[in-house]
Design a protein around this motif. Structure first.
Motif, PDB file in Angstrom:
ATOM      1  N   ARG A 109       0.855  -1.190   0.000  1.00 39.91           N
ATOM      2  CA  ARG A 109       0.000   0.000   0.000  1.00 39.91           C
ATOM      3  C   ARG A 109       0.894   1.245   0.000  1.00 39.91           C
ATOM      4  O   ARG A 109       1.162   1.820   1.050  1.00 39.91           O
ATOM      5  N   PRO A 110       1.381   1.667  -1.172  1.00 41.44           N
ATOM      6  CA  PRO A 110       2.372   2.755  -1.239  1.00 41.44           C
ATOM      7  C   PRO A 110       1.909   4.047  -0.587  1.00 41.44           C
ATOM      8  O   PRO A 110       2.684   4.707   0.122  1.00 41.44           O
ATOM      9  N   TRP A 111       0.647   4.449  -0.829  1.00 45.79           N
ATOM     10  CA  TRP A 111       0.178   5.723  -0.286  1.00 45.79           C
ATOM     11  C   TRP A 111       0.079   5.672   1.232  1.00 45.79           C
ATOM     12  O   TRP A 111       0.374   6.664   1.912  1.00 45.79           O
ATOM     13  N   GLN A 112      -0.331   4.530   1.767  1.00 48.83           N
ATOM     14  CA  GLN A 112      -0.396   4.407   3.219  1.00 48.83           C
ATOM     15  C   GLN A 112       1.002   4.415   3.824  1.00 48.83           C
ATOM     16  O   GLN A 112       1.233   5.004   4.886  1.00 48.83           O
ATOM     17  N   GLU A 113       1.951   3.750   3.175  1.00 43.06           N
ATOM     18  CA  GLU A 113       3.331   3.753   3.671  1.00 43.06           C
ATOM     19  C   GLU A 113       3.907   5.168   3.636  1.00 43.06           C
ATOM     20  O   GLU A 113       4.585   5.601   4.572  1.00 43.06           O
ATOM     21  N   LEU A 114       3.627   5.889   2.545  1.00 44.39           N
ATOM     22  CA  LEU A 114       4.116   7.266   2.440  1.00 44.39           C
ATOM     23  C   LEU A 114       3.482   8.142   3.511  1.00 44.39           C
ATOM     24  O   LEU A 114       4.157   8.978   4.133  1.00 44.39           O
ATOM     25  N   SER A 115       2.195   7.956   3.751  1.00 48.60           N
ATOM     26  CA  SER A 115       1.523   8.713   4.812  1.00 48.60           C
ATOM     27  C   SER A 115       2.116   8.378   6.173  1.00 48.60           C
ATOM     28  O   SER A 115       2.391   9.269   6.981  1.00 48.60           O
ATOM     29  N   GLY A 116       2.335   7.088   6.415  1.00 52.43           N
ATOM     30  CA  GLY A 116       2.912   6.684   7.700  1.00 52.43           C
ATOM     31  C   GLY A 116       4.310   7.214   7.924  1.00 52.43           C
ATOM     32  O   GLY A 116       4.701   7.491   9.063  1.00 52.43           O
ATOM     33  N   SER A 117       5.069   7.395   6.849  1.00 51.58           N
ATOM     34  CA  SER A 117       6.434   7.904   7.005  1.00 51.58           C
ATOM     35  C   SER A 117       6.465   9.303   7.594  1.00 51.58           C
ATOM     36  O   SER A 117       7.480   9.728   8.166  1.00 51.58           O
TER      37      SER A 117
END
Length: 464
Positions: free
Chosen positions: A28-36
């Motif tokens: 889930r790229p967008w969720q990973e980016l948000s979590g970062s």
């Protein structure tokens, strides 16, 4: 063929490519980016203050921390944060006689040298063994509440980040008003709820909790029971949305920022640390930082990581984390990068906003590296205009998520030790609270021992 390989002495373990892909999986790229972006509520205010008050080079620090983020993402496979050493920053910023850059670097190097030595000798495992779970939870609860309280101050009070002091009540309206922060808070709650959805995103866990298949089945049932609209909202990267909004508002609030930006990386400055700098940095900043680094950045972060990512438990050990903290600063501080460590609060915040693997912090590292190379220290102008209330909202969710780790302390004795640690820490500091809680735990353990049974079991001489 498999049996022949085993008979021939082949090790039944994943290849280097499999290990790397496991640590950097990105479903889930967008969720990973948000979590970062989940720990920016602590990162941005500290780096702004150190850059403006003490002259720490932001460009060099961004490049260094970007490299650290990438390496920790690859090596640990979890969203292991890279955060400024908070006690060193607090001393450097708030005391009347500010620390110089060389004194800050001296403090970071000495703390890291001690933590590194504890790691390579294995003594850090002894420290982790000595600290019982209720005390670890007390550390996490105390740190989480501290973040949450500071977050509320960011939202309610107009802040001068360069001095870490409030200038007065924040207005309700405006591009950095209370109403904007409340709207963002409501947006995150409506999209993410209490964060329960992310407990089912760690799909490669096979120990320390639900089995892999059970976790997947439960997550699917959880999603099937929701409406399509709710499932759509859960895919929104909330931290990323809030951060992008903050960047847009920063340019709206101060349009002249574009003229103040300069392209190109900052020139690293080799630290020239005198004997006076070593002494001042160690006494004033390193001594209060050392227990916080050992307890929160090593012991507590390892425990929280094993709770959230049980399949990565062996890869995030106190030895590896302490060596990581040591190496980052024993290299970076000599070139003027701010002293950093890992932290349970940053891990909780990144997990809260969707980070589930090392790819999250690797993404953040690439972004820092690019910004550091393109804009250098001039990036501080954008961060100065970033709405502080939005940083407070991100920090609030990080603090609450960290504090929620203590919900497994259900017995009266464990809760008593944990809350005593919190109370003492709030009244003095984290190190004193931890030591007192350990002694309290030992007294309670001794009280529960059946001393009379032990005494009666001793052999007695026969009477004549």
């Amino acid at each position: 063929m498999e049996e022949e390989g085993r008979a021939g002495g082949a090790v039944d373990s994943p290849s280097d490519d499999a290990w790397l892909s496991s640590n950097l999986q990105c479903k889930r790229p967008w969720q990973e980016l948000s979590g970062s972006l989940g720990d920016l509520g602590t990162f941005i205010p500290i780096v702004i203050a150190l850059a403006l008050v003490n002259g720490v080079d932001l460009g060099t620090s961004l490049i260094a921390t970007g490299i650290y983020n990438i390496l920790t993402g690859v090596l640990f496979g979890v969203p292991m944060p890279v955060q400024p050493m908070k006690s060193i920053a607090a001393v450097a910023i708030t005391e009347s006689k500010h620390l110089t850059v060389d004194q800050i670097m001296a403090a970071g190097i000495t703390v890291s040298a001690i933590v590194f030595a504890l790691g390579i000798t294995g003594l850090i495992r002894v420290v982790a063994w000595i600290v019982p779970l209720p005390v670890v939870r007390g550390i996490q609860l105390a740190q989480g509440l501290s973040f949450a309280v500071k977050a509320v101050k960011y939202v309610m009070k107009d802040q001068n980040l360069s001095s870490d002091k409030a200038k007065g009540d924040r207005p309700w309206l405006g591009l950095d008003g209370i109403l904007l922060a409340v709207i963002c808070f409501a947006f995150i709650v409506l999209v993410n709820g209490s964060g329960e959805g992310y407990e089912y995103l760690v799909t490669n866990s096979d120990g320390g909790g639900r089995h892999h298949d059970d976790r997947e089945e439960h997550r699917e049932e959880h999603q099937e029971g929701s409406s399509k609209l709710v499932r759509f909202f859960r895919r929104i990267p909330t931290a990323l949305a809030v951060f992008v909004l903050g960047i847009i508002l920063a340019f709206v609030r101060r349009p002249h920022i574009l003229k103040e930006l300069h392209f190109g990386p900052a020139t690293p400055r080799i630290a020239r640390i005198s004997s006076h700098d070593w002494k001042t940095g160690f006494v004033r900043a390193a001594i209060p930082q050392l227990p916080l680094t050992i307890l929160n950045s090593v012991v507590a972060v390892c425990k929280l990581s094993s709770d959230l990512f049980p399949a990565k438990k062996d890869g995030v050990s106190p030895t590896k984390v302490s060596v990581s903290v040591g190496l980052m600063n024993l290299v970076g501080c000599w070139f003027g990068a701010l002293p950093v460590c890992h932290g349970a609060g940053g891990l909780a915040g990144q997990y809260r906003f969707g980070a589930t693997s090392g790819v999250a912090v690797a993404m953040l590292g690439v972004a820092k590296l690019v910004l550091g190379l393109l804009l250098g220290s001039s990036l501080v102008r954008i961060l100065q205009a970033f709405p502080v209330g939005l940083l407070g909202i991100l920090l609030l969710f990080s603090g609450v998520e960290l504090a929620m780790a203590c919900r497994d302390q259900t017995s009266r004795k464990d809760s008593f030790v944990m809350l005593s640690c919190v109370a003492i820490s709030q009244g003095s500091n984290l190190a004193v609270g931890c030591v007192c809680a350990i002694l309290l735990y030992a007294l309670l353990q001794a009280r529960e021992m059946d001393c009379w049974a032990i005494a009666n079991s001793w052999p007695r001489g026969s009477s004549k």
